[in-house]
Design an enzyme around this catalytic site. Structure first.
Site, PDB file in Angstrom:
ATOM      1  N   ASP A   7       0.851  -1.196   0.000  1.00 30.12           N
ATOM      2  CA  ASP A   7       0.000   0.000   0.000  1.00 30.12           C
ATOM      3  C   ASP A   7       0.884   1.242   0.000  1.00 30.12           C
ATOM      4  OD1 ASP A   7      -2.987   0.899   0.513  1.00 30.12           O
ATOM      5  OD2 ASP A   7      -1.714   2.178   1.749  1.00 30.12           O
TER       6      ASP A   7
ATOM      7  N   ASN B 123      -2.241  12.755  -4.439  1.00 24.08           N
ATOM      8  CA  ASN B 123      -3.297  13.147  -5.382  1.00 24.08           C
ATOM      9  C   ASN B 123      -3.747  14.588  -5.161  1.00 24.08           C
ATOM     10  OD1 ASN B 123      -3.874  11.173  -7.292  1.00 24.08           O
ATOM     11  ND2 ASN B 123      -5.138   9.977  -5.900  1.00 24.08           N
TER      12      ASN B 123
ATOM     13  N   HIS C  40      -4.463  14.229  -9.920  1.00 27.80           N
ATOM     14  CA  HIS C  40      -4.715  12.826 -10.225  1.00 27.80           C
ATOM     15  C   HIS C  40      -3.860  12.310 -11.378  1.00 27.80           C
ATOM     16  CE1 HIS C  40      -8.052  12.124  -7.457  1.00 27.80           C
ATOM     17  NE2 HIS C  40      -8.432  13.372  -7.708  1.00 27.80           N
TER      18      HIS C  40
ATOM     19  N   ASP D 245      -1.752   8.973 -11.053  1.00 26.88           N
ATOM     20  CA  ASP D 245      -1.777   7.825 -11.973  1.00 26.88           C
ATOM     21  C   ASP D 245      -0.362   7.425 -12.367  1.00 26.88           C
ATOM     22  OD1 ASP D 245      -4.496   7.863 -11.848  1.00 26.88           O
ATOM     23  OD2 ASP D 245      -4.791   8.789 -13.819  1.00 26.88           O
TER      24      ASP D 245
ATOM     25  N   GLU E 152      -4.726   2.388  -4.279  1.00 29.13           N
ATOM     26  CA  GLU E 152      -3.265   2.402  -4.295  1.00 29.13           C
ATOM     27  C   GLU E 152      -2.673   1.148  -3.653  1.00 29.13           C
ATOM     28  OE1 GLU E 152      -4.523   4.574  -0.479  1.00 29.13           O
ATOM     29  OE2 GLU E 152      -5.264   4.246  -2.520  1.00 29.13           O
TER      30      GLU E 152
END
Length: 356
Positions: A228, A236, A241, A245, A271
């Site tokens: 994680d 973010n 975003h 990504d 994530e």
């Protein structure tokens, strides 16, 4: 199911054992010769194993499989056991079961057949050289010893090849069946996560289920990592975003460069990623997880003029006798991940069963 699942799979019965030994003309005299060879191997064991691995490391492709010191130590210990058991109780199903496992293991970790078949030839040559050094002045005895040695190595090679092909065939048949089922039931659903191009959650769960079943059936190690990314929401929010990504895609690239081709990688959610390590126990998995954690922390995450430091927390759980379903394995890895998060993030934690 008997105590010999691979023998059952390949229909190797006591009658079949007798037939195979008879075909190779393995006799009581060969048993005595092999006992002599084992004594020589015992005396020169470290030299033989050392020479064998020195030769393996000459091949660049094999260095990838032998780059981890702990892996090499474990493989060398297995090699010692193999050498000292050559031909011992070779009329028993257990001997055949142990040899069949070799092919299964090689196929599952993605080792090409050309390497391990070549390794048998190299091992035969090295051991023969050590035996020959003791029988320089007894050529007739040496010839008889090496004849017996060749018979048992041939038997072992045939068993390994059989399982390799069977495992490959089963794997291909399984993939074809899965593709057929997916076409019929989920024509609109891809097996890959669109952003990261690793397994999506549905296919990840199917793959983990298959590997868990194999681990339980053949008593082989299998370990799950839950990875994680730390403070991903902040990334973010702060960078947008699009950059988030990129971080996910870059993380997958780091994972792929760290893991073997046979290992499973999937996006578990957001994530969070799941990694299935085949033929890997908890101790070795922790080393792999630590290496992955460190590579993520040290990797540059820079795109379109933006740069961020990224770390990950990792939970580790291995298949144990009381793990009766793959969901339990995931729950344990999740508990270990929670411990890593609550302990300060950017760390690896292994699931430990609570004391009763």
């Amino acid at each position: 199911m008997t105590d010999f699942p691979l023998c059952d799979l390949f229909q190797i019965t006591p009658k079949e054992v007798f037939a195979r030994r008879a075909f190779l003309d393995l006799t009581d005299e060969d048993e005595r010769h092999l006992a002599t060879i084992r004594e020589i191997i015992q005396a020169d064991l470290d030299k033989i194993v050392g020479e064998f691995y020195d030769h393996l490391l000459k091949a660049d492709e094999l260095k990838r499989f032998l780059s981890d010191r702990r892996t090499v130590d474990r493989l060398q210990a297995t090699q010692r056991d193999y050498l000292l058991s050559l031909g011992r109780n070779a009329d028993q199903l257990q001997y055949f079961e142990d040899r069949l496992k070799i092919g299964i293991t090689h196929e599952r970790v993605g080792l090409k057949q050309k390497w391990y078949l070549g390794a048998y030839a190299i091992l035969f040559e090295i051991v023969s050289r050590h035996v020959g050094a003791r029988y320089v002045h007894q050529p007739n005895d040496l010839l008889r010893l090496l004849s017996s040695f060749k018979k048992i190595v041939t038997l072992d090679m045939v068993l390994a090849v059989e399982t390799y092909y069977q495992a490959t065939t089963q794997r291909l048949e399984g993939i074809l069946q899965q593709l057929t089922d997916a076409q019929q039931q989920l024509q609109e659903v891809s097996r890959l996560d669109g952003l990261t191009q690793v397994s999506n959650r549905r296919f990840l769960m199917e793959s983990l289920e298959v590997e868990w079943h194999r681990s339980v059936r053949f008593t082989r190690p299998f370990t799950l990592l839950l990875v994680d990314l730390d403070d991903f929401k902040r990334i973010n929010d702060e960078y947008g975003h699009r950059f988030g990504d990129f971080v996910l895609q870059r993380t997958v690239a780091v994972m792929r460069s760290t893991l073997r081709p046979a290992d499973l990688i999937g996006r578990y959610g957001g994530e969070e990623f799941a990694i299935g390590l085949v033929e890997t126990d908890g101790d070795l998995a922790k080393q792999i997880a630590e290496r992955l954690r460190l590579k993520i922390a040290l990797s540059p995450f820079e795109s379109e003029g933006q740069k961020a430091n990224v770390t990950a927390s990792i939970g580790v759980a291995s298949v144990e006798p009381d793990v009766d379903r793959v969901e339990m394995l995931i729950e344990r890895a999740d508990q270990a991940l929670y411990q890593a998060k609550s302990g300060g993030r950017n760390q690896v934690c292994i699931y430990r069963r609570p004391y009763p």
